[in-house]
Design a protein around this motif. Structure first.
Motif, PDB file in Angstrom:
ATOM      1  N   ALA A   1       0.889  -1.036   0.067  1.00  0.00           N
ATOM      2  CA  ALA A   1       0.031   0.124  -0.164  1.00  0.00           C
ATOM      3  C   ALA A   1       0.660   1.226   0.069  1.00  0.00           C
ATOM      4  O   ALA A   1       0.601   2.154  -0.857  1.00  0.00           O
ATOM      5  N   SER A   2       1.853   1.186   1.003  1.00  0.00           N
ATOM      6  CA  SER A   2       2.663   2.596   0.845  1.00  0.00           C
ATOM      7  C   SER A   2       3.505   2.699  -0.225  1.00  0.00           C
ATOM      8  O   SER A   2       3.904   3.851  -0.712  1.00  0.00           O
ATOM      9  N   GLU A   3       4.146   1.498  -0.641  1.00  0.00           N
ATOM     10  CA  GLU A   3       5.032   1.536  -1.694  1.00  0.00           C
ATOM     11  C   GLU A   3       4.442   2.042  -2.899  1.00  0.00           C
ATOM     12  O   GLU A   3       4.789   2.779  -3.833  1.00  0.00           O
ATOM     13  N   LEU A   4       3.276   1.389  -3.319  1.00  0.00           N
ATOM     14  CA  LEU A   4       2.794   1.164  -4.694  1.00  0.00           C
ATOM     15  C   LEU A   4       1.354   2.452  -4.572  1.00  0.00           C
ATOM     16  O   LEU A   4       0.768   2.415  -5.566  1.00  0.00           O
ATOM     17  N   ARG A   5       1.114   2.933  -3.565  1.00  0.00           N
ATOM     18  CA  ARG A   5       0.115   3.958  -3.284  1.00  0.00           C
ATOM     19  C   ARG A   5      -1.253   3.089  -3.812  1.00  0.00           C
ATOM     20  O   ARG A   5      -1.980   3.625  -4.725  1.00  0.00           O
ATOM     21  N   ILE A   6      -1.677   1.905  -3.098  1.00  0.00           N
ATOM     22  CA  ILE A   6      -2.545   1.423  -3.151  1.00  0.00           C
ATOM     23  C   ILE A   6      -3.615   1.776  -2.156  1.00  0.00           C
ATOM     24  O   ILE A   6      -3.682   2.020  -0.825  1.00  0.00           O
ATOM     25  N   ALA A   7      -4.831   2.309  -2.642  1.00  0.00           N
ATOM     26  CA  ALA A   7      -5.970   2.841  -1.969  1.00  0.00           C
ATOM     27  C   ALA A   7      -6.981   1.973  -1.265  1.00  0.00           C
ATOM     28  O   ALA A   7      -7.501   2.016  -0.324  1.00  0.00           O
ATOM     29  N   GLN A   8      -7.151   0.759  -2.296  1.00  0.00           N
ATOM     30  CA  GLN A   8      -8.138  -0.205  -1.575  1.00  0.00           C
ATOM     31  C   GLN A   8      -7.800  -1.505  -2.137  1.00  0.00           C
ATOM     32  O   GLN A   8      -7.294  -1.721  -3.291  1.00  0.00           O
ATOM     33  N   VAL A   9      -8.147  -2.440  -1.573  1.00  0.00           N
ATOM     34  CA  VAL A   9      -8.111  -4.048  -1.766  1.00  0.00           C
ATOM     35  C   VAL A   9      -9.380  -4.596  -1.472  1.00  0.00           C
ATOM     36  O   VAL A   9      -9.942  -4.852  -0.169  1.00  0.00           O
ATOM     37  N   SER A  10     -10.100  -5.384  -2.468  1.00  0.00           N
ATOM     38  CA  SER A  10     -11.281  -6.026  -2.102  1.00  0.00           C
ATOM     39  C   SER A  10     -11.254  -7.423  -2.408  1.00  0.00           C
ATOM     40  O   SER A  10     -10.660  -7.943  -3.584  1.00  0.00           O
ATOM     41  N   TYR A  11     -11.592  -8.654  -1.655  1.00  0.00           N
ATOM     42  CA  TYR A  11     -11.690  -9.751  -2.163  1.00  0.00           C
ATOM     43  C   TYR A  11     -13.072 -10.493  -1.491  1.00  0.00           C
ATOM     44  O   TYR A  11     -12.960 -10.143  -0.166  1.00  0.00           O
ATOM     45  N   GLY A  12     -13.777 -11.226  -2.181  1.00  0.00           N
ATOM     46  CA  GLY A  12     -14.888 -11.903  -1.434  1.00  0.00           C
ATOM     47  C   GLY A  12     -15.745 -10.709  -0.796  1.00  0.00           C
ATOM     48  O   GLY A  12     -16.041 -10.039  -1.509  1.00  0.00           O
ATOM     49  N   ASN A  13     -15.886 -10.804   0.587  1.00  0.00           N
ATOM     50  CA  ASN A  13     -16.914 -10.219   1.059  1.00  0.00           C
ATOM     51  C   ASN A  13     -16.004  -9.307   2.169  1.00  0.00           C
ATOM     52  O   ASN A  13     -16.739  -8.755   2.992  1.00  0.00           O
ATOM     53  N   ARG A  14     -14.680  -8.802   1.864  1.00  0.00           N
ATOM     54  CA  ARG A  14     -13.963  -8.178   2.726  1.00  0.00           C
ATOM     55  C   ARG A  14     -13.511  -7.094   1.938  1.00  0.00           C
ATOM     56  O   ARG A  14     -13.096  -7.428   0.995  1.00  0.00           O
ATOM     57  N   VAL A  15     -12.960  -5.798   2.619  1.00  0.00           N
ATOM     58  CA  VAL A  15     -12.502  -4.764   1.905  1.00  0.00           C
ATOM     59  C   VAL A  15     -11.391  -4.047   2.944  1.00  0.00           C
ATOM     60  O   VAL A  15     -11.808  -4.120   4.013  1.00  0.00           O
ATOM     61  N   TRP A  16     -10.473  -3.848   2.635  1.00  0.00           N
ATOM     62  CA  TRP A  16      -9.528  -2.954   3.141  1.00  0.00           C
ATOM     63  C   TRP A  16      -9.069  -1.709   2.586  1.00  0.00           C
ATOM     64  O   TRP A  16      -9.129  -1.633   1.120  1.00  0.00           O
ATOM     65  N   SER A  17      -9.133  -0.624   3.052  1.00  0.00           N
ATOM     66  CA  SER A  17      -8.968   0.747   2.266  1.00  0.00           C
ATOM     67  C   SER A  17      -8.081   1.685   3.067  1.00  0.00           C
ATOM     68  O   SER A  17      -7.947   1.612   4.310  1.00  0.00           O
ATOM     69  N   ALA A  18      -7.220   2.427   2.475  1.00  0.00           N
ATOM     70  CA  ALA A  18      -6.295   3.230   3.303  1.00  0.00           C
ATOM     71  C   ALA A  18      -6.899   4.336   4.057  1.00  0.00           C
ATOM     72  O   ALA A  18      -6.403   4.634   5.096  1.00  0.00           O
ATOM     73  N   GLU A  19      -8.144   4.711   3.523  1.00  0.00           N
ATOM     74  CA  GLU A  19      -8.888   5.640   4.326  1.00  0.00           C
ATOM     75  C   GLU A  19      -9.292   5.216   5.662  1.00  0.00           C
ATOM     76  O   GLU A  19      -9.533   5.999   6.761  1.00  0.00           O
ATOM     77  N   GLU A  20      -9.767   4.106   5.601  1.00  0.00           N
ATOM     78  CA  GLU A  20     -10.231   3.320   6.970  1.00  0.00           C
ATOM     79  C   GLU A  20      -9.260   2.266   7.553  1.00  0.00           C
ATOM     80  O   GLU A  20      -9.691   1.263   8.091  1.00  0.00           O
ATOM     81  N   SER A  21      -7.924   2.362   7.138  1.00  0.00           N
ATOM     82  CA  SER A  21      -6.912   1.472   7.337  1.00  0.00           C
ATOM     83  C   SER A  21      -6.798   0.969   8.795  1.00  0.00           C
ATOM     84  O   SER A  21      -6.402  -0.089   9.099  1.00  0.00           O
ATOM     85  N   GLY A  22      -7.230   1.998   9.829  1.00  0.00           N
ATOM     86  CA  GLY A  22      -7.145   1.670  11.127  1.00  0.00           C
ATOM     87  C   GLY A  22      -8.088   0.671  11.530  1.00  0.00           C
ATOM     88  O   GLY A  22      -7.889  -0.141  12.612  1.00  0.00           O
ATOM     89  N   GLU A  23      -9.151   0.393  10.721  1.00  0.00           N
ATOM     90  CA  GLU A  23     -10.175  -0.561  11.062  1.00  0.00           C
ATOM     91  C   GLU A  23      -9.931  -2.212  10.685  1.00  0.00           C
ATOM     92  O   GLU A  23     -10.523  -2.878  10.592  1.00  0.00           O
TER      93      GLU A  23
END
Length: 326
Positions: free
Chosen positions: A275-297
């Protein structure tokens, strides 16, 4: 007549010196606290892997270490190696370099695994390439008879021939925890906090090129990987191929080893590590989501991220979606 002393003036000067010294200490302490909380606070960039269960063990690392750990996992996957091989490689790198691609070491040792040009590991510039160094480590590891059944420190020592052969053992718990996440066995176990606001946009072509270089050319369909294999072989860089900010990685291109969904989580965790190196804002798979804006969660359910089109497309699609900063 001798010189006249002025005890009052002397005491005043002493008091001023003590006050000045105390102020200097307080300023230094304030500076330390500012740096500490700005670099180690809940929103500071960093990555965490968590074991299964509410009270599972955790292991924290810097984004640089996470990128290198993800490379070790991806190269192991490209060779279809078992989780145990990845754990051995991770523990070795933890001991040798702290999962950092360092340019120094004992005698001519370099890189993630402190490999030595003089001992036939390759040229210095090759050893400083994490992908090359990891491939060389695995090449030697698979030649060790029964390495999967050996104690981790024994298997690592047969490759490294270190002067401190027992040192690898102390990293086994953390390496095994990290390997379980990076090989996809523990879903949603790997997460990073990333501060990406106000910076440059990401480059989807760089994401594709790194995927190909670390996982192999069959990680993406030919329509996405066309024109990128040469870029990947050179270690990344700019490419005009694929202007869409979302990189779609089909999970079914390689069979799941060890259970359904494992390949998807292997790719998803790899993407979060970048995320930090390639400037990735969001990753989604199946029913789950990771996002930089809400990365603390960490990893949220798609319902919690409702309204996000990339997350909606990923639900049940068998595809890992990686969205770069625009």
């Amino acid at each position: 007549m001798g010189p006249v002393s002025h005890p009052t003036s002397t005491r005043r000067r002493g008091r001023l010196l003590r006050i000045g010294a105390a102020c200097a200490v307080l300023l230094a302490l304030a500076g330390y606290l500012i740096v500490h909380f700005s670099s180690s606070g809940p929103r500071a960039p960093g990555c965490t892997v968590r074991g299964p269960g509410k009270d599972g063990a955790t292991y924290e690392m810097h984004p640089e270490q996470a990128v290198n750990a993800a490379t070790i996992g991806a190269v192991g996957s490209s060779r279809a190696l078992p989780e145990r091989a990845v754990a051995i490689a991770l523990a070795t790198s933890m001991q040798e370099s702290g999962l950092r691609n360092i340019g120094y070491g004992d005698r001519d040792s370099l890189g993630l695994f402190q490999q030595r040009p003089s001992q036939g590991w390759g040229k210095a510039r090759q050893i400083r390439d994490p992908v090359y160094a990891t491939r060389k480590f695995y090449e030697h590891l698979v030649k060790v008879p029964g390495y999967e059944r050996l104690p981790l420190t024994v298997a690592a020592q047969k490759v490294q021939r270190s002067g401190y052969p027992q040192a690898y053992a102390k990293h086994e718990q953390e390496a095994s925890l990290l390997a379980s996440a990076l090989t996809g066995r523990t879903p949603g176990a790997f997460s990073c906090t990333a501060a990406l606001a106000g910076g440059r946009p990401g480059d989807p072509a760089r994401v594709r090129a790194k995927l190909i270089r670390e996982f192999g050319p069959d990680v993406l369909p030919r329509t996405q990987s066309a024109g990128l294999e040469r870029t990947a072989a050179a270690g990344g860089g700019k490419s005009r191929a694929g202007s869409d900010a979302v990189v779609a990685v089909p999970v079914g291109r390689k069979p799941d080893r060890g259970g359904p969904g494992r390949r998807g989580w292997e790719l998803a965790h790899w993407a979060v590590a970048q995320a930090s190196e390639l400037r990735i804002a969001q990753v989604s798979y199946g029913n789950r989501v990771w996002s930089a804006e809400e990365s603390g969660e960490g990893w949220r359910t798609a319902e919690a991220a409702e309204g996000n089109s990339a997350a909606s497309k990923a639900r049940g699609s068998g595809t890992v979606l990686i969205r770069t900063v625009q």
